[in-house]
Design an enzyme around this catalytic site. Structure first.
Site, PDB file in Angstrom:
ATOM      1  N   SER A 136      -2.300  35.719 -41.907  1.00 50.28           N
ATOM      2  CA  SER A 136      -2.161  36.343 -43.223  1.00 50.28           C
ATOM      3  C   SER A 136      -1.338  37.610 -43.128  1.00 50.28           C
ATOM      4  O   SER A 136      -1.350  38.295 -42.105  1.00 50.28           O
ATOM      5  CB  SER A 136      -3.552  36.679 -43.773  1.00 50.28           C
ATOM      6  OG  SER A 136      -3.454  37.532 -44.892  1.00 50.28           O
ATOM      7  N   TYR A 161     -11.577  40.442 -43.502  1.00 49.42           N
ATOM      8  CA  TYR A 161     -10.724  39.252 -43.604  1.00 49.42           C
ATOM      9  C   TYR A 161      -9.501  39.407 -42.704  1.00 49.42           C
ATOM     10  O   TYR A 161      -9.164  38.524 -41.914  1.00 49.42           O
ATOM     11  CB  TYR A 161     -10.298  39.031 -45.058  1.00 49.42           C
ATOM     12  CG  TYR A 161      -9.239  37.960 -45.215  1.00 49.42           C
ATOM     13  CD1 TYR A 161      -9.553  36.622 -44.988  1.00 49.42           C
ATOM     14  CD2 TYR A 161      -7.932  38.289 -45.579  1.00 49.42           C
ATOM     15  CE1 TYR A 161      -8.583  35.634 -45.123  1.00 49.42           C
ATOM     16  CE2 TYR A 161      -6.968  37.313 -45.717  1.00 49.42           C
ATOM     17  CZ  TYR A 161      -7.296  35.987 -45.483  1.00 49.42           C
ATOM     18  OH  TYR A 161      -6.324  35.017 -45.610  1.00 49.42           O
TER      19      TYR A 161
END
Length: 343
Positions: A136, A161
């Protein structure tokens, strides 16, 4: 550039196949005649009706096999590798969302760490030609140097995350080094499009408008220092993945592991993005749409800007995402209006 096209005679295992990117990738592979084994646990992080809508389309393909299960189940993953012998694995199953990770850390460890470890172990014991996995843009944290390059320092994640995604890159590198598993990590930049994720801003803004509610903008109303995002249309993401599938890379240290940005290389101010979304919705509904706006402080874990350098991707596979934001948003809005029957 020694580019090899997609090999449709291989077996492709796609985890998170009923997810946003997983669905589009699986469909593209199936349309090109590949065998696809899809795994998804169909969790209720967002509206499962969207997952079933995606899944129903995939099930219309003869070469698609679906397994409803969780990658955190090591025994199940082992049996899938034993039975289906995938040549190429694409791990897109993950618990997504920056803000959600602050309130619900457990699911991120379960899916993004333990689940990914299970995939790596399976690739170790049932060797594959290539493991491609989702990282990501959040790994860049509050990086001030733009555009973000794959060589940038990424050891200061600002959300759990992001930390799990950085962990995935480290784990994959180690397994590539120890067990010679060809692996490629993909740092996605704000993916959007039809059949997308309702927790993403563009989707929730339209939801709010339809419900008659104001949208929340987390920039303190500071237009001079507005948030920037590198919005990337889902078709471009999938083209980037497909081009990389048959092209594992060797790192400069000889380890068969490499990380690539897949972004639009053209960041948009959040307020300009919202204005484009209003215009696209106006086009779709045949009336002027203006969102009611409420300005709030930036949330913990959010970053002020994302901006991808796509030089490395272009150099290796000759492709860079370039769908204009207005074109991509119009496709999303047209789908939304039809899917939800908005008048």
């Amino acid at each position: 550039m020694n580019y090899r096209p997609l090999n449709s005679s291989k077996n492709y295992l796609v985890t998170g196949a009923a997810g946003f990117i997983g669905y589009y990738l699986s469909r593209r592979l199936l349309e090109q005649g590949c065998v696809v084994i899809g795994i998804d646990n169909l969790n209720d992080y967002y509206d499962v009706n969207l997952k079933y809508a995606r899944l129903n389309q995939l099930k219309s393909f003869e070469r698609f096999t679906f397994i409803e299960d969780d990658i955190a189940d090591k025994v199940m993953i082992k049996s899938i590798f034993e039975n289906y012998k995938p040549n190429i694995v694409v791990n897109l199953a993950a618990q997504a969302g920056v803000r959600y990770s602050i309130e619900n850390p457990d699911v991120y460890i379960q899916s993004n760490i333990i689940g990914f470890y299970n995939i790596l172990e399976a690739c170790r014991h049932y060797p594959v030609e290539h493991l491609v996995y989702a990282s990501s843009s959040s790994v860049y944290g509050s990086n001030k140097e733009v555009p973000f390059r794959e060589t940038d320092f990424v050891d200061s994640p600002v959300s759990l995350y992001a930390a799990t995604k950085k962990s995935n890159e480290l784990m994959a590198y180690t397994y590539s080094h120890l067990y010679d598993i060809p692996a490629t990590g993909l740092r996605f930049f704000t993916v959007y499009g039809p059949l997308g994720r309702p927790d993403m801003a563009y989707f929730s803004f339209v939801d709010k408008y339809v419900a008659g509610d104001p949208i929340k903008i987390f920039n303190n109303g500071d237009f001079e220092h507005d948030l920037y995002r590198d919005f990337t249309f889902v078709d471009d993401i999938v083209t980037g993945i497909v081009r990389l599938l048959s092209n594992p890379s060797i790192g400069e240290d000889g380890v068969p592991h490499k990380v690539f940005n897949i972004g639009n290389n053209n960041p948009e101010k959040l307020m300009n993005f919202i204005e484009s979304l209003e215009k696209c919705l106006s086009n779709a509904l045949g009336r002027e749409v203006v969102f009611e706006k409420v300005y709030e402080p930036i949330k913990p874990g959010d970053v002020p800007a994302t901006y991808a350098s796509t030089d490395l991707l272009q150099q290796v596979v000759g492709f860079k995402p370039e769908t204009p934001i207005k074109e991509g948003l119009q496709k999303f809005v047209d789908w939304y209006v039809e899917f939800y029957n908005v008048k």
